[in-house]
Design a protein around this motif. Structure first.
Motif, PDB file in Angstrom:
ATOM      1  N   CYS A 204       0.822  -1.212   0.000  1.00  0.00           N
ATOM      2  CA  CYS A 204       0.000   0.000   0.000  1.00  0.00           C
ATOM      3  C   CYS A 204       0.857   1.263   0.000  1.00  0.00           C
ATOM      4  CB  CYS A 204      -0.933   0.011   1.206  1.00  0.00           C
ATOM      5  SG  CYS A 204      -2.279  -1.191   1.122  1.00  0.00           S
ATOM      6  N   PHE A 205       1.998   1.205   0.676  1.00  0.00           N
ATOM      7  CA  PHE A 205       2.877   2.367   0.735  1.00  0.00           C
ATOM      8  C   PHE A 205       3.943   2.332  -0.350  1.00  0.00           C
ATOM      9  CE2 PHE A 205       1.122   2.048   4.995  1.00  0.00           C
ATOM     10  CZ  PHE A 205       0.800   3.360   5.275  1.00  0.00           C
ATOM     11  N   ALA A 206       4.395   1.120  -0.711  1.00  0.00           N
ATOM     12  CA  ALA A 206       5.467   1.003  -1.701  1.00  0.00           C
ATOM     13  C   ALA A 206       5.001   1.410  -3.093  1.00  0.00           C
ATOM     14  CB  ALA A 206       6.002  -0.431  -1.730  1.00  0.00           C
ATOM     15  N   GLY A 207       3.749   1.072  -3.458  1.00  0.00           N
ATOM     16  CA  GLY A 207       3.240   1.423  -4.776  1.00  0.00           C
ATOM     17  C   GLY A 207       3.201   2.925  -5.012  1.00  0.00           C
ATOM     18  N   PRO A 208       2.524   3.696  -4.156  1.00  0.00           N
ATOM     19  CA  PRO A 208       2.527   5.153  -4.342  1.00  0.00           C
ATOM     20  C   PRO A 208       3.922   5.767  -4.254  1.00  0.00           C
ATOM     21  CG  PRO A 208       0.749   4.495  -2.876  1.00  0.00           C
ATOM     22  CD  PRO A 208       1.589   3.282  -3.087  1.00  0.00           C
ATOM     23  N   THR A 209       4.782   5.206  -3.383  1.00  0.00           N
ATOM     24  CA  THR A 209       6.147   5.724  -3.293  1.00  0.00           C
ATOM     25  C   THR A 209       6.876   5.556  -4.618  1.00  0.00           C
ATOM     26  OG1 THR A 209       6.242   5.196  -0.927  1.00  0.00           O
ATOM     27  CG2 THR A 209       8.335   5.525  -2.061  1.00  0.00           C
ATOM     28  N   PHE A 210       6.717   4.384  -5.236  1.00  0.00           N
ATOM     29  CA  PHE A 210       7.340   4.140  -6.545  1.00  0.00           C
ATOM     30  C   PHE A 210       6.801   5.122  -7.585  1.00  0.00           C
ATOM     31  CE2 PHE A 210       7.348   2.162 -10.714  1.00  0.00           C
ATOM     32  CZ  PHE A 210       8.658   1.742 -10.837  1.00  0.00           C
ATOM     33  N   ASN A 211       5.481   5.321  -7.595  1.00  0.00           N
ATOM     34  CA  ASN A 211       4.890   6.232  -8.571  1.00  0.00           C
ATOM     35  C   ASN A 211       5.389   7.657  -8.386  1.00  0.00           C
ATOM     36  OD1 ASN A 211       3.379   4.209  -9.765  1.00  0.00           O
ATOM     37  ND2 ASN A 211       1.613   4.535  -8.434  1.00  0.00           N
ATOM     38  N   LEU A 212       5.475   8.084  -7.131  1.00  0.00           N
ATOM     39  CA  LEU A 212       5.896   9.457  -6.868  1.00  0.00           C
ATOM     40  C   LEU A 212       7.370   9.679  -7.200  1.00  0.00           C
ATOM     41  CD1 LEU A 212       4.048  10.161  -3.490  1.00  0.00           C
ATOM     42  CD2 LEU A 212       3.582  11.230  -5.698  1.00  0.00           C
ATOM     43  N   VAL A 214       9.798   7.428  -8.789  1.00  0.00           N
ATOM     44  CA  VAL A 214      10.249   7.011 -10.117  1.00  0.00           C
ATOM     45  C   VAL A 214       9.432   7.701 -11.211  1.00  0.00           C
ATOM     46  CG1 VAL A 214      10.589   5.038 -11.650  1.00  0.00           C
ATOM     47  CG2 VAL A 214      11.022   4.797  -9.211  1.00  0.00           C
ATOM     48  N   GLY A 215       8.100   7.749 -11.025  1.00  0.00           N
ATOM     49  CA  GLY A 215       7.260   8.378 -12.043  1.00  0.00           C
ATOM     50  C   GLY A 215       7.594   9.846 -12.245  1.00  0.00           C
ATOM     51  N   LEU A 216       7.644  10.596 -11.146  1.00  0.00           N
ATOM     52  CA  LEU A 216       7.994  12.004 -11.264  1.00  0.00           C
ATOM     53  C   LEU A 216       9.430  12.185 -11.729  1.00  0.00           C
ATOM     54  CD1 LEU A 216       6.287  13.628  -8.127  1.00  0.00           C
ATOM     55  CD2 LEU A 216       5.637  13.882 -10.526  1.00  0.00           C
ATOM     56  N   GLY A 217      10.321  11.324 -11.244  1.00  0.00           N
ATOM     57  CA  GLY A 217      11.728  11.447 -11.640  1.00  0.00           C
ATOM     58  C   GLY A 217      11.910  11.259 -13.132  1.00  0.00           C
ATOM     59  N   ILE A 218      11.338  10.196 -13.684  1.00  0.00           N
ATOM     60  CA  ILE A 218      11.465   9.951 -15.125  1.00  0.00           C
ATOM     61  C   ILE A 218      10.730  11.030 -15.915  1.00  0.00           C
ATOM     62  CG2 ILE A 218      10.863   8.361 -16.988  1.00  0.00           C
ATOM     63  CD1 ILE A 218      11.304   6.062 -15.085  1.00  0.00           C
ATOM     64  N   GLY A 219       9.568  11.431 -15.424  1.00  0.00           N
ATOM     65  CA  GLY A 219       8.805  12.463 -16.122  1.00  0.00           C
ATOM     66  C   GLY A 219       9.566  13.780 -16.229  1.00  0.00           C
ATOM     67  N   PHE A 220      10.118  14.241 -15.114  1.00  0.00           N
ATOM     68  CA  PHE A 220      10.866  15.493 -15.132  1.00  0.00           C
ATOM     69  C   PHE A 220      12.150  15.361 -15.943  1.00  0.00           C
ATOM     70  CE2 PHE A 220       8.310  16.901 -11.425  1.00  0.00           C
ATOM     71  CZ  PHE A 220       8.004  18.166 -11.872  1.00  0.00           C
ATOM     72  N   SER A 231      15.754  23.466 -16.041  1.00  0.00           N
ATOM     73  CA  SER A 231      14.745  23.370 -14.995  1.00  0.00           C
ATOM     74  C   SER A 231      13.369  23.553 -15.618  1.00  0.00           C
ATOM     75  CB  SER A 231      14.972  24.423 -13.897  1.00  0.00           C
ATOM     76  OG  SER A 231      14.876  25.732 -14.447  1.00  0.00           O
ATOM     77  N   VAL A 232      12.365  23.069 -14.919  1.00  0.00           N
ATOM     78  CA  VAL A 232      10.982  23.185 -15.375  1.00  0.00           C
ATOM     79  C   VAL A 232      10.165  23.817 -14.264  1.00  0.00           C
ATOM     80  CG1 VAL A 232       8.931  21.934 -16.120  1.00  0.00           C
ATOM     81  CG2 VAL A 232      11.177  21.177 -16.889  1.00  0.00           C
ATOM     82  N   LYS A 233       9.406  24.849 -14.588  1.00  0.00           N
ATOM     83  CA  LYS A 233       8.583  25.512 -13.591  1.00  0.00           C
ATOM     84  C   LYS A 233       7.388  24.641 -13.244  1.00  0.00           C
ATOM     85  CE  LYS A 233       6.095  29.790 -12.598  1.00  0.00           C
ATOM     86  NZ  LYS A 233       5.666  31.116 -13.125  1.00  0.00           N
ATOM     87  N   ALA A 234       7.171  24.400 -11.969  1.00  0.00           N
ATOM     88  CA  ALA A 234       6.052  23.580 -11.509  1.00  0.00           C
ATOM     89  C   ALA A 234       5.347  24.296 -10.366  1.00  0.00           C
ATOM     90  CB  ALA A 234       6.535  22.213 -11.048  1.00  0.00           C
ATOM     91  N   SER A 235       4.045  24.071 -10.261  1.00  0.00           N
ATOM     92  CA  SER A 235       3.259  24.694  -9.195  1.00  0.00           C
ATOM     93  C   SER A 235       2.197  23.715  -8.725  1.00  0.00           C
ATOM     94  CB  SER A 235       2.601  25.988  -9.681  1.00  0.00           C
ATOM     95  OG  SER A 235       1.745  25.729 -10.777  1.00  0.00           O
ATOM     96  N   LEU A 236       1.827  23.819  -7.468  1.00  0.00           N
ATOM     97  CA  LEU A 236       0.805  22.972  -6.873  1.00  0.00           C
ATOM     98  C   LEU A 236      -0.442  23.809  -6.610  1.00  0.00           C
ATOM     99  CD1 LEU A 236       2.907  20.924  -4.275  1.00  0.00           C
ATOM    100  CD2 LEU A 236       2.229  20.247  -6.570  1.00  0.00           C
TER     101      LEU A 236
END
Length: 291
Positions: A204-212, A214-220, A231-236
């Protein structure tokens, strides 16, 4: 032999292309019969519609597990997998198309790999390091298919969202979030029912951690590689901030309850987590629709 799904269709001593081709045909025909003739008519439509995609995945993803092992399909996938990866990189991972030489090299590598697999499996299925290496390679190829389907899903969501004038945030909170998590949800429940609670909670914790991570890392990294700036400008937005707050609060509450109960989580705590999620969805949808 249709009665034994685990056994190869041709004897392991056969090297001829005809015999390997017959094995591939037998596997395809059995799957087709199972879909067309083995399901009630109401359940035939989705499996029948996905037959072409299933064929493409089976052709390009090497499978070495016992329930899917067959020399013919395995050899074909070894040839097709490098070609698929070359096409995938040309259309998704590279800023410019690959030249024909790359595809020729991929085909040559695939033919060599297929020949090695056919010779290696003369006395039985692949074992040891060879099976592990080919299995990991198949995992990488399968991940590229997941990436392609995920990208198409996002495109469809954006299309229908534009037609229905639904904000992208609302689609992400509902359709995309549920579709992306339903597989993990079912798997974690299945593990918990088999008395693998620790594994289920960890997942339950490992899946979202991987997505956040690895997913964000590869995406950026991919995004930065396609632009001139480093750099890429990002906002929340407000909804993301609120969701982050709910997630952190739930995790801290989870830890506190576990410590207070000597390492045990009461069954009723599940209702607390679901309440956090319900509040998050309602508030975030209200923010997305401008309420």
């Amino acid at each position: 032999d249709d009665d034994d799904d685990d056994a190869p269709f041709v004897p392991t001593s056969s090297y001829t292309l005809v015999a390997l081709g017959e094995e591939c045909y037998a596997r395809c025909a059995r799957h087709f019969r199972a879909v067309v003739f083995g399901l009630p008519w109401r359940e035939k439509v989705p499996p029948t519609a996905e037959l072409p995609f299933v064929l493409l995945r089976r052709v390009t993803v090497p499978l070495t597990c016992d329930d899917a092992y067959a020399r013919g399909p395995l050899a074909v996938s070894c040839v097709a997998a490098p070609l698929w990866l070359a096409y995938y990189l040309a259309n998704r991972g590279s800023s410019k198309p690959l030249d024909p030489t790359t595809y020729c090299v991929a085909l040559a590598v695939g033919l060599v790999a297929a020949t090695a697999v056919v010779l290696k499996t003369a006395d039985g299925p692949l074992e040891g390091g060879a099976a592990l290496a080919l299995g990991l390679f198949g995992f990488v190829v399968a991940a590229t298919w997941i990436d392609v389907f995920a990208d198409e899903l996002v495109g469809l969501l954006e299309f229908f969202g534009a037609l229905a004038s639904i904000p992208e945030e609302a689609l992400g909170l509902t359709v995309l979030a549920l579709g992306n998590s339903i597989g993990d949800f079912s798997t974690n429940i299945a593990m918990a029912k088999k008395n693998l609670a620790n594994m289920a909670i960890t997942a339950c914790f490992a899946g979202p951690t991987f997505n956040l991570l690895v997913g964000l890392g590869i995406g950026f990294a991919t995004r930065i590689g396609k632009v001139d700036d480093d750099s890429v400008k990002a906002s929340l937005n407000t909804g993301l901030f609120f969701g982050f707050g709910c997630l952190v609060t739930n995790c801290l509450t989870f830890i506190a309850v576990g410590l207070a109960n000597g390492g045990h989580i009461p069954a009723k705590f599940g209702y607390v987590s679901m309440a956090f999620y319900a509040v998050y969805v309602v508030v975030s949808l209200a923010i997305a629709f401008g309420a």
